[in-house]
Write an enzyme that holds these catalytic residues in place. Structure first.
Site: not given
Length: 198
Positions: A157-158
């Protein structure tokens, strides 16, 4: 003398069956009680883990397993250490004050470590339990800012973390990477899972 006759056969039979019943009860109880003791595997799962850090070169990482989790031991370069203070205003918890993963007192510093050169963190993202990737190279890279100074990127999810395991603001991960209890047994050996001497 008693008026009643003693039946010696019956008495022998009662004593024999009582003894056999007691032996059977003990034989049944011992395995049952022993199931409450932790197995060797269960003991090992929570036991401290010793690691040799003598072979880790600056800029390299060693991974060991403790309680079924990856623990990263990163030997930071002088440049990586110097970069830690440059982005405090961009970090969600630069001083490790959040309590979801309480940071040991000895790691509540800019380097989040006992010895600034070595970072010791559990390699599991605080968002959904993914394992972030190493992004030690400085500079622009895919999914990272142009002024990146090294750290970790969670590909799921970064979420991004600096080289002290601190999460950047406005990322899905709510907390910094966990610093496990640990202590140095010597300059070459570290014990993860125990910090009595720290």
């Amino acid at each position: 003398m008693s008026d009643q006759q003693v039946d010696h056969g019956k008495r022998t039979w009662l004593i024999a069956t009582s003894c056999a019943g007691a032996v059977g009860g003990v034989a049944t109880a011992v395995p049952f009680v022993s199931t409450f003791a932790p197995s060797e595997r269960a003991k090992a799962a929570g036991a401290p883990v010793e690691a040799d850090i003598s072979g880790i070169k600056p800029g390299e990482k060693l991974t060991v397993e403790w309680r079924g989790k990856p623990v990263w031991i990163v030997r930071r370069t002088p440049e990586q250490l110097a970069a830690l203070s440059k982005f405090d205003n961009e970090l969600a918890d630069p001083n490790s004050q959040r309590t979801a993963y309480p940071t040991p007192e000895y790691a509540r510093n800019a380097a989040r470590s006992i010895k600034p050169e070595f970072l010791v963190v559990v390699g599991i993202c605080s968002h959904l339990g993914c394992s972030p990737s190493d992004k030690f190279q400085m500079g622009a890279q895919p999914s990272l800012p142009d002024d990146w100074h090294g750290g970790f990127l969670c590909p799921c999810h970064g979420s991004t973390f600096d080289l002290a395991g601190r999460v950047f603001k406005n990322k899905p991960a709510p907390d910094n990477l966990e610093v496990p209890p640990h202590m140095y047994l010597s300059d070459a050996r570290i014990l993860i899972g125990e910090d009595k001497k720290a």
